[in-house]
Scaffold this active site. Structure first.
Site, PDB file in Angstrom:
ATOM      1  N   ASP A  56      46.313  39.191  33.617  1.00 53.59           N
ATOM      2  CA  ASP A  56      45.213  40.055  33.177  1.00 53.59           C
ATOM      3  C   ASP A  56      45.676  41.512  33.135  1.00 53.59           C
ATOM      4  O   ASP A  56      44.914  42.402  32.750  1.00 53.59           O
ATOM      5  CB  ASP A  56      43.955  39.861  34.040  1.00 53.59           C
ATOM      6  CG  ASP A  56      44.174  40.194  35.502  1.00 53.59           C
ATOM      7  OD1 ASP A  56      45.310  40.529  35.888  1.00 53.59           O
ATOM      8  OD2 ASP A  56      43.186  40.128  36.268  1.00 53.59           O
ATOM      9  N   GLU A 193      51.796  40.220  46.208  1.00 52.09           N
ATOM     10  CA  GLU A 193      52.037  41.523  45.558  1.00 52.09           C
ATOM     11  C   GLU A 193      52.002  42.668  46.551  1.00 52.09           C
ATOM     12  O   GLU A 193      51.076  42.785  47.348  1.00 52.09           O
ATOM     13  CB  GLU A 193      50.979  41.749  44.455  1.00 52.09           C
ATOM     14  CG  GLU A 193      51.143  43.095  43.758  1.00 52.09           C
ATOM     15  CD  GLU A 193      50.436  43.204  42.417  1.00 52.09           C
ATOM     16  OE1 GLU A 193      49.848  42.206  41.946  1.00 52.09           O
ATOM     17  OE2 GLU A 193      50.489  44.312  41.845  1.00 52.09           O
TER      18      GLU A 193
HETATM   19  O1  KIV Z   1      48.292  40.391  35.769  1.00 49.24           O
HETATM   20  C1  KIV Z   1      49.495  40.331  36.009  1.00 49.24           C
HETATM   21  O2  KIV Z   1      50.348  40.584  35.151  1.00 49.24           O
HETATM   22  C2  KIV Z   1      49.891  39.954  37.356  1.00 49.24           C
HETATM   23  C3  KIV Z   1      51.326  40.169  37.716  1.00 49.24           C
HETATM   24  C4  KIV Z   1      51.561  41.610  37.881  1.00 49.24           C
HETATM   25  C5  KIV Z   1      51.725  39.386  38.877  1.00 49.24           C
HETATM   26  O3  KIV Z   1      49.106  39.517  38.129  1.00 49.24           O
END
Ligand code: KIV
Length: 276
Positions: A56, A193
């Site tokens: 997202d 994260e």
């Molecule tokens: O939305 C995204 O791209 C993510 C990654 C940064 C892990 O959740």
């Protein structure tokens, strides 16, 4: 799609959950990256990515929002469908956007759409102990789930910015307990994260499913970055864990190939990309 490719005798069979578990067991780092369209999906697939996430983050890097909060289920399904057309080998994961999994019924309906309309092989959702029931419900219906813990960008307005998580002992303990509870509920991957290296290592030691890190240090089973950060087109101040591989590459394909190689050889993340 993938079954047909397999039958056509591809040199390398498509990645599935068993492949990821085998890579973890063999200590081979899992190379992951985001993609949002068919051309880049094909590029990162050819560069050797094992897992491609339609994140997202598309709300920020494609749509120009400041956060991921405005992204809708239809947005993710559209981008997942076009990414699926570009992939041959990589495992495809789609993000469940903000408030698309606030009840068991809603989560199941939306996850089914991600898989049936988008072609996703797994869905990712952000959450700790609060999402255990949802993960259990999806797992009971054989929906593969990646549980995203640590910094949860969909909660940015609640936590007051994009910050390193789990720096104090109590929060670190809670995160470990959450990881274990999510695995027990049926999560197939934990995505972690923006946490100190020590916590990344401890989460990996506490669960048996693959742990993919983004700013979680070197002691996890795989790494992921946002594609546009890897090819150096994200403007402004970037998170510490980002490395722009275009600085040493001749093309976006070359940059993605170097990123995959650096993950496999464990050159990425280097100490300057980590939190301690
Ligand atoms: O939305 C995204 O791209 C993510 C990654 C940064 C892990 O959740």
């Amino acid at each position: 799609m993938y079954t047909q490719l397999e039958q056509r005798g591809m040199a390398e069979p498509p990645v599935n959950i068993s492949t990821l578990m085998k890579m973890k067991a063999a200590g081979e780092p899992i190379a992951c990256i985001t993609a949002y369209d068919a051309s880049f999906a094909s590029l990162v697939d050819r560069a050797g990515a094992d897992l491609v996430l339609v994140g997202d983050s598309l709300g920020m890097v494609i749509q120009g929002h400041d956060t991921t909060v405005p992204v809708t289920v239809d947005d993710v399904i559209y981008h997942t469908r076009v990414v699926a057309r570009g992939l041959r080998r990589a495992f495809l994961v789609a993000d469940m956007p903000f408030m698309s999994y606030s009840s068991e019924k809603q989560a199941l309906e939306n996850a089914v759409r991600m898989m049936q309309e988008g072609g996703a092989m797994m869905v990712k959702l952000e959450g700790g102990a609060g999402q255990v029931r949802i993960v259990e419900h999806l797992a009971r219906h054989d929906i593969p789930v990646c549980a995203h813990i640590g910094l949860k960008p969909q909660s940015v307005h609640k936590i007051g910015g994009f910050k390193v998580q789990g720096r104090d002992a109590k929060k670190a303990r809670q995160m470990l307990d959450d990881a274990v509870a999510l695995e027990e509920a049926g999560a197939d991957i934990i995505l972690l994260e923006c946490v100190p290296n020590e916590l990344g290592k401890a989460v990996r030691a506490s669960v048996s499913v693959p742990v993919i890190g983004i700013g979680a240090g070197p002691d996890v089973d795989g790494q992921i970055l946002v594609l546009y950060d890897v090819i150096g087109i994200t403007p402004g101040r970037l998170p510490r864990f980002v490395k722009n591989y275009m600085e040493e590459a001749e093309s976006p394909f070359d940059a993605c190939r170097l990123f995959v190689q650096a993950i496999k050889s464990r050159e990425y993340p280097a100490p300057e990309h980590c939190f301690s």
